[in-house]
Scaffold this active site. Sequence first.
Site, short mmCIF file in Angstrom:
data_model
loop_
_atom_site.label_atom_id
_atom_site.label_comp_id
_atom_site.label_asym_id
_atom_site.label_seq_id
_atom_site.Cartn_x
_atom_site.Cartn_y
_atom_site.Cartn_z
N LYS A 199 0.85 -1.20 0.00
CA LYS A 199 0.00 0.00 0.00
C LYS A 199 0.88 1.24 0.00
CE LYS A 199 -4.01 1.93 2.50
NZ LYS A 199 -4.88 1.80 3.70
N SER B 27 -9.75 1.48 2.50
CA SER B 27 -8.92 2.26 1.61
C SER B 27 -7.80 1.47 0.92
CB SER B 27 -8.29 3.42 2.40
OG SER B 27 -7.42 2.93 3.40
N SER C 136 -9.92 -0.70 6.67
CA SER C 136 -9.31 -0.60 5.34
C SER C 136 -8.59 -1.83 4.84
CB SER C 136 -8.37 0.60 5.29
OG SER C 136 -9.15 1.76 5.19
N1 GLN Z 1 -13.34 3.83 5.84
C1 GLN Z 1 -12.68 4.21 7.04
C2 GLN Z 1 -12.27 5.66 6.95
O1 GLN Z 1 -12.49 6.23 5.95
C3 GLN Z 1 -11.52 3.34 7.32
C4 GLN Z 1 -10.30 3.76 6.63
C5 GLN Z 1 -9.09 3.01 7.06
O2 GLN Z 1 -9.18 1.99 7.74
N2 GLN Z 1 -7.95 3.57 6.71
O3 GLN Z 1 -11.74 6.22 7.85
#
Ligand code: GLN
Length: 427
Positions: free
Chosen positions: A30, A105, A129
């Site tokens: 990532k 994400s 994410s």
């Molecule tokens: N969807 C969640 C957010 O937008 C989780 C994102 C993540 O785990 N980085 O914060």
Amino acid sequence: MADTIFITDERIDGDTDADGPLAGCTVAIKDNISTEGVRTTCGSAMLEDYVPPYDATVVSRLKDAGATIVGKTNMDEFGMGTTTETSAFGPTDNPAAPGHVPGGSSGGSAAAVAAGEAELALGSDTGGSIRCPAAFCGVVGIKPTYGLVSRYGLVAYGNSLEQIGPFGETVEDAAALLDVIAGPDDRDATTRAVELDGESYADAATGDVDGLTIGVPTELVEGADEGVVDTFWDAIAELEAQGAEYHEVSLPSVEHAVEAYYVIAMSEASSNLARFDGVRYGPETDADGNWNEAFSAVRKEGFGDEVKRRILLGTYALSAGYHDKYYKKAQDARAWVKQDFDEALSEADVLASPTMPVTPFEQGESVDDPLQMYLADANTVPVNLADLPAISVPAGESDADGLPVGLQLVGPSFGEERLIRAASALE
Ligand code: GLN
């Protein structure tokens, strides 16, 4: 630049002399995890040209294990999103459900494994994410207990919530990657050593669920789509057939988890992202002289809408006079969520729910509706608030639309082996 899995398609060879545990394995990373000499953008125009001078601890460990890194994957900007559509580099398609989002994400990492571009991948999970894209792309993802994996070199979004974790096509593959990245690191004081029951995490993937007790939190099933719920119960029936037994449990606090999560995550983000000031990072702008103008010009240009929204809301939540009203309340809710999970886990070995209450959105469906996007995190964010480990394993396809559904298992602190054992029973 549409449909990108990798933001930077660059190969980094690990220690090829060593016959390390990941020799010959390909791993996608990532793009918020620092790689020495290879740009690390966090999916943001702010870091479009940023090249870190050092490796994240997890990256050094991959290199030592002999892995070959095959590229830096697309992601929601700074990890803020559930679809990978907030990336400044365009969206990523879902290899398991073309035309749909891969989740987020860490959407690029899950898509890389689902598309066979890499055998393994690393993501980060602040509020789901890793688990969300694993569920949406039909692969396995593990969100480790807070403190199991070093965050050194992970660009911070919500640092009290997030962990780096593995993706794989199978539970055993993901567990083998966890074996390489887990463990204490002098550069991250929140990490600690864990005594395993067996030889390794990968060894725990035995598929033995005889006698396992599963708690099913009513609140995490109720709100899900019908097709998702049906697929979920089929998976539970499959585990029962192999000797597990389940009972329903209640987690009354999770009703407040999404609110609490977003207050805490945005507050931390507003502070963590203050370093992007145009002096050390960021695009050139034509603001001259005045530091305040230069600061706002670079942030206006470098950050996308979702990141700006969160910095504004986080700054507001922490501002004088509002601290007790929002941040403190959210911390109280966090403590309550932790307590609820501890109680439920005192009467069950693991807790099970659908990973996501929905199947993958169509591309473009949710970008203009941030609230819909936040609510989709209902089943994943409570686990981060409680610092606990969780795994998402494919449970099959929804009868309603034929799209992938993930089963989430949550375990006690540092109980990753138990999750790996239970999840592998579904393969
Ligand atoms: N969807 C969640 C957010 O937008 C989780 C994102 C993540 O785990 N980085 O914060």
